[in-house]
Motif scaffolding. Sequence first.
Motif, short mmCIF file in Angstrom:
data_model
loop_
_atom_site.label_atom_id
_atom_site.label_comp_id
_atom_site.label_asym_id
_atom_site.label_seq_id
_atom_site.Cartn_x
_atom_site.Cartn_y
_atom_site.Cartn_z
N ILE A 68 -28.78 43.56 -26.17
CA ILE A 68 -27.39 43.32 -25.75
C ILE A 68 -27.04 44.17 -24.54
N ASP A 114 -29.05 42.91 -21.44
CA ASP A 114 -28.54 41.63 -20.94
C ASP A 114 -27.22 41.82 -20.20
N SER A 115 -26.37 42.71 -20.70
CA SER A 115 -25.09 42.97 -20.03
C SER A 115 -25.30 43.56 -18.64
N ARG A 124 -26.48 40.93 -16.18
CA ARG A 124 -25.40 40.07 -15.69
C ARG A 124 -24.63 40.75 -14.56
N GLU A 131 -18.40 44.88 -15.78
CA GLU A 131 -18.28 44.67 -17.22
C GLU A 131 -18.18 46.01 -17.93
N LEU A 165 -18.91 47.81 -21.97
CA LEU A 165 -19.50 47.67 -23.29
C LEU A 165 -19.14 48.90 -24.10
N PHE A 185 -21.17 48.80 -14.32
CA PHE A 185 -21.36 48.53 -15.74
C PHE A 185 -20.97 49.79 -16.50
N GLY A 234 -14.88 41.62 -18.42
CA GLY A 234 -15.72 41.28 -19.56
C GLY A 234 -16.02 42.51 -20.41
N THR A 235 -15.65 42.44 -21.69
CA THR A 235 -15.80 43.59 -22.59
C THR A 235 -16.57 43.18 -23.82
N THR A 236 -17.67 43.87 -24.09
CA THR A 236 -18.49 43.63 -25.27
C THR A 236 -18.30 44.78 -26.25
#
Length: 427
Positions: free
Chosen positions: A166, A169-170, A173, A181, A183, A349, A378-380
């Motif tokens: 994960i 992959d982030s 991107r 992004e 995370l 990131f 974008g937030t994971t």
Amino acid sequence: PSIRHKFNNVTELDIGGTIPKAKCWEKSQNCAASPFGEFVCKKKQSLTDLCPQNFEEGEIFLNSVRKKSTHQEQEAISSLLDLGFSSCVWDMVKNFSASGLTGLCPDEAYSSIQSACEDIRLLLLDPERFLYHDELNAAPGNSDHAKTPLRIPKNKLYGREKEISIISDSFCRVATTGVCEALLIRGWSGCGKSSLVATTFEPIRVAGGYVVSRKFEEISSVNPVWTVMAAFNDLCILIKERNSDEELLEIQDELIRVFGINLPKLVRVLPNAEDIFSPQASTLHLYRKVDSELTFKGLCFAIQCFMSVISAKSRPIMIFLDDLQWADNMALGLIHAALSDASKITGIFFVGGYRNNEIQEDHAIFSFIDNLESYQIGTTKLDLDGMEEQDVNMMISDALAVFPRNCRALSSALFQKTRGNPLFVIE
């Protein structure tokens, strides 16, 4: 103890010494003989069921076998260790030889060819741990074995493949699209948040990324804002080290253009930024006296301007800040400012870790997450729990340098007590 007998047409077991030979044969479905007298039996009955009146003699017989077997095992292990092999090799040889003696073999004996193949596969994959002898591999029964330190490999995670994927992959991107992004990893203390993220540092560096890492402290005389500033200050060193003179000249000219006469304010908040400039260029701007006090709003603006020049799709940046539970509104606000200027800032990131069991409902982290989402960043969110039982078993196997099948009972007990928390398992 329950002793299983498998009666073949003619089977002979030569114990040696004063113990007589025992012959077993099958006259019919349930008739057999033994050195303890004749009796009527069925297959796979216990010794007490077969001849209860001679059970004491049977115990003497089996104890003699066990004593001889133990003596032979000690001689065998000494020979193997003298040749430089580990006790794991001796253990495997012992289990191979014992697999055919159903009534006398230990619990660890191979029950199938698959279990034997798995041990052989481990010998090939990790010979340093299982195959070769060293001073940390003490023989069973040796008093030094209890003093052997645990051999837990550094930078090795157990059962975290999905989480690593994960994070990777982030970052990919961000590096591919240039879109910033975030995370956020939450979990209890000791669950391995920091180790998980640290595992991705080297692959990201190899891929051309810039990695900076800092952590907040519960008790510190330093304002949490300066922990964030320290991460950006570290980034200046990476920019200096990993870019050519021509690239540094381009960055220098762009910083002078963006900041203008306010360039000394950048050096004031990020002292390492001075190293990016050549001595000729810095003489005019960097040592100009800064008269005004720098407000928090001005600090956010300076970081935004700096990152608009430094960040790029070709220069992706990973910022990891750990223990966000000790951060305050201003520190998190500064991170948000660096991520939210999407029109100028690209390729950032952000990864943050925090203990979700140590924060209240009104903690600044929740408003920080809401602000990220409101700005469509974008937030994971990643929840990190304890390891699974099979992962605990593999960790114990590594620590003790024994085959995983031989430490399942210990691993199961530790899993029940620690719920798979890596720190608690090690403790």
